[in-house]
Design an enzyme around this catalytic site. Structure first.
Site, mmCIF file in Angstrom:
data_model
loop_
_atom_site.group_PDB
_atom_site.id
_atom_site.type_symbol
_atom_site.label_atom_id
_atom_site.label_comp_id
_atom_site.label_asym_id
_atom_site.label_seq_id
_atom_site.Cartn_x
_atom_site.Cartn_y
_atom_site.Cartn_z
ATOM 1 N N ASP A 47 0.987 -1.003 -0.186
ATOM 2 C CA ASP A 47 -0.428 -0.269 -0.438
ATOM 3 C C ASP A 47 0.859 1.169 -0.134
ATOM 4 O O ASP A 47 1.822 1.301 0.845
ATOM 5 C CB ASP A 47 -0.607 0.397 1.269
ATOM 6 N N LYS A 99 2.580 11.349 -3.355
ATOM 7 C CA LYS A 99 1.535 10.379 -3.926
ATOM 8 C C LYS A 99 0.521 11.729 -4.891
ATOM 9 O O LYS A 99 0.190 11.382 -5.973
ATOM 10 C CB LYS A 99 0.562 9.573 -3.537
ATOM 11 N N GLU A 141 -6.897 0.274 -4.509
ATOM 12 C CA GLU A 141 -7.423 0.465 -2.992
ATOM 13 C C GLU A 141 -8.975 -0.310 -2.540
ATOM 14 O O GLU A 141 -8.464 -1.183 -2.087
ATOM 15 C CB GLU A 141 -7.582 1.048 -2.640
ATOM 16 N N ASP A 200 -13.370 5.269 2.693
ATOM 17 C CA ASP A 200 -11.825 5.569 2.784
ATOM 18 C C ASP A 200 -10.988 6.587 4.398
ATOM 19 O O ASP A 200 -11.611 7.287 2.698
ATOM 20 C CB ASP A 200 -10.969 5.243 1.724
#
Ligand code: AMP
Length: 615
Positions: free
Chosen positions: A23, A87, A187, A211
């Site tokens: 991850d 990211k 994800e 999330d």
């Protein structure tokens, strides 16, 4: 029977390749595997007991790299040399991130172009790919240290809303770190897999994945049918998360204590205590602490009141995601909780009450995505035969672009059938044809890959360079036949060809091509970066040349002389083949020309306002 090998570095026996699940998060990253004995996925823990590695990279004055907690310690000490949230920059141009530039305390290069962003540290330039690769290298090193075997294969997760460029960038980062990225998975898909949702054949389910992390929130609606996950919709806010809860508490206290909000040191201290209070309140009803000798308190009720507006925003996003997916709330079979902030009780309660359903929250919400990536890795390793494995492309397929670079349209391991289209344009004024060369393989330069087919798109009407829009479409049907077509969208001129990608390649050849790509990853990515920097520099020289000849009347002799001088320096840098130097001199040329370019443009704009014609 798998191969048996001995790891020379550790002296341990390596029975089979371990494929890890990774991850690669905005705030934290981690690695997980499926345990051979229990068949359960676990997150890898270092001797320090920690599974999470902060996604932070620090460069010292000599460009030595540290990653994770030691880098996090440098955030306040050397903010301009400490990179967080890389990211957020993956696969983006400066234009894409210009609105967010204030968020970063380091230098994101703002040449205001469509080219990919870079981060400048001292006189060096780093792409988000290199930064992510540093994090992945650290994860690989940790995993090797813990498992005492070499790790060379991985499944990496990305947000469901990542586009093609962002996925490709993640893949490149993996390769640069010496990892063969067997698959990039979403994800939310990983989180569902971690709970075993969709594990069985003939299972059909609709799942909502909620999330809420430290800095980002997203919700995805997925369907799973016969082992195929499909993301129906995603929604969310890339700047909403646990950090905002901390800020809400800190602001409340600062008012109570009479601390001005612009006292940076005091506010920082408040935020650290606020996060501790928030975590404490996940298990207790009240918090008491001390800040600079003054007592602060927070009840669970007050906390709930402070964060309610933030939670309301996430629920609105859930509504929108359902609407976009065209799914009624009562058709959701399962709700999966992901991200550290879903530990907050009121978050859980609000989600349960909105979906009118219990939620999946037994697994550690910080680890669940990595655990699911490990489950996927286990399926790919062929160990988990209960689960379905879809038919996939064995090698990447793409076309040749400027400088002989391979532009991948369908990455290896993509499921088939598959279709993808991408737009290209011409490089020369009046260019009437375009050669489309189709290649298969994992190397960055087409000369190292296998050529499958080639055709010419002809009859493009004369237009200035950059104006034609040539859409190249790759379509692989269920039998693995690839059809490549190209169409110039403004004129409608089109051309196509059928290719059979796998034809003539044995398993050994496929394996060799993959191995080659790994062995050469570093040098390939170096070459790609150099080709890209040179191409950008050449375009800059070209544009500048055109600009000064067109507007010579509006420029002073000094300006022209300074520009010519810098153009010569840049041309020399291109010959010198040093990527950083080329980028530095391109920036420099930008700096020299920016003031007069802006002046001339402003003048032209004023003329236009007056009704004059602008050239
Ligand atoms: P992630 O980005 O998924 O790693 O989430 C990190 C966020 O989760 C941070 O904002 C943390 O403060 C928050 N978090 C971690 N543990 C807890 C907890 N026990 N209660 C509330 N929030 C937490």
């Amino acid at each position: 029977m798998g191969k048996v090998a001995i790891n020379i570095a550790t002296g341990s026996l390596q029975t089979e390749d371990i494929i890890v699940g990774i991850d690669l998060g905005t705030t934290n990253s981690l690695v997980a595997i499926v345990r051979e004995d229990s068949q359960q996925p676990i997150a890898l823990k270092e001797t320090d007991g920690l599974t999470l590695v902060p996604s932070i990279v620090h460069f010292d004055e000599y460009n030595n790299i540290t990653v994770g907690n030691p880098a996090k310690d440098m955030l306040l000490k050397q903010p301009e040399r400490t990179i967080y949230s890389a990211k957020r920059l993956m696969g983006k141009s400066y234009k894409d991130v210009s609105k967010e530039a204030g968020f970063f305390s380091y230098n994101v290069i703002d040449d205001d172009t469509d080219s990919l962003v870079k981060v400048q540290i001292g006189d060096k330039f780093y792409s988000p790919i290199e930064l992510s690769s540093a994090i992945l290298s650290e994860l690989k090193k940790r995993a090797e240290h813990i498992l005492k075997v070499n790790i060379s294969k991985a499944v990496i997760t990305v947000p469901a809303y990542f586009n093609d460029a962002q996925r490709q960038a993640t893949r490149d980062a993996g390769r640069l770190a010496g990892l063969d990225v067997l698959r990039i998975i979403n994800e939310p898909t990983a989180a569902s897999l971690a709970y075993g949702l969709g594990a069985k054949a003939n299972e059909e389910k609709t799942i909502a994945v909620y999330d809420l992390g430290g800095g980002t929130f997203d919700v995805s609606i997925l369907t799973i049918s016969n082992g195929i996950f499909e993301v129906l919709s995603t929604n969310g806010d890339t700047y909403l998360g646990g950090d905002d809860m901390d800020r809400a508490i800190a602001n409340y206290w600062s008012e109570e204590l009479g601390i001005p909000a612009d006292d940076k040191m005091a506010m920082q201290h408040l935020r650290v205590t606020a996060e501790a209070a928030k975590k404490h309140l996940s298990k207790n009803d009240g918090f008491e602490g001390e800040i600079s000798g003054k007592k602060v308190t927070l009840s669970r009720d007050k906390f709930n009141e402070l964060v309610q507006p933030l939670i309301d925003r996430t629920i609105t996003a859930c509504k929108n995601a359902l609407k976009d997916a065209g799914i009624a709330k009562d058709k959701i079979d399962a709700v999966v909780m992901v991200g550290g902030s879903t530990r907050v009780p009121i978050v859980k309660e609000s989600v349960k009450s909105f979906f009118e359903k219990d939620v999946f929250d037994d697994l550690n919400p910080d680890e669940v995505v990595a655990l699911g990536a490990a489950v996927q890795a286990d399926i790919l390793a062929g160990k988990n035969t209960d689960m379905l494995l879809l038919d996939v492309t064995p090698l990447s397929l793409g076309i040749e672009t400027m400088g002989g670079l391979m532009d991948v349209l369908i990455p290896r391991n993509s499921k088939i059938p598959n279709k993808i289209a991408r737009q290209y344009t011409t490089q020369k004024d009046g260019q009437s044809g375009m050669r489309i060369s189709v290649f298969q393989g994992e190397r960055d330069l087409v000369k190292d890959n296998r050529k499958l087919a080639e055709f010419n798109l002809t009859g493009i009407p004369g237009m200035p360079a950059g104006l034609p829009k040539v859409e190249v479409t790759f379509l692989i049907d269920a039998d693995g036949i690839l059809r490549v077509s190209a169409k110039e969208l403004r004129s409608g001129v089109a051309q196509s060809i059928d290719v059979k990608p796998q034809y003539g390649l044995t398993d050994e050849e496929v394996e060799k091509m993959l191995l080659d790509s790994l062995t050469h990853a570093k040098e390939d990515i170096g070459t790609r970066a150099l080709v890209e920097a040179s191409t950008e520099a050449k375009q800059m020289l070209d544009t500048t040349e055109k600009f000064i000849s067109k507007h010579s009347d509006s420029l002073s002799e000094e300006e022209i002389a300074a520009t010519r001088k810098q153009m010569a320096v840049l041309a020399a840098a291109i010959n010198g083949q040093d990527k950083d130097k080329i980028q530095q001199e391109t920036e420099q040329l930008n700096d020299v020309s920016r003031p007069y370019a802006e002046r001339v443009m402003e003048g032209a704009l004023k003329d236009a306002m007056k009704g004059k014609k602008v050239l």
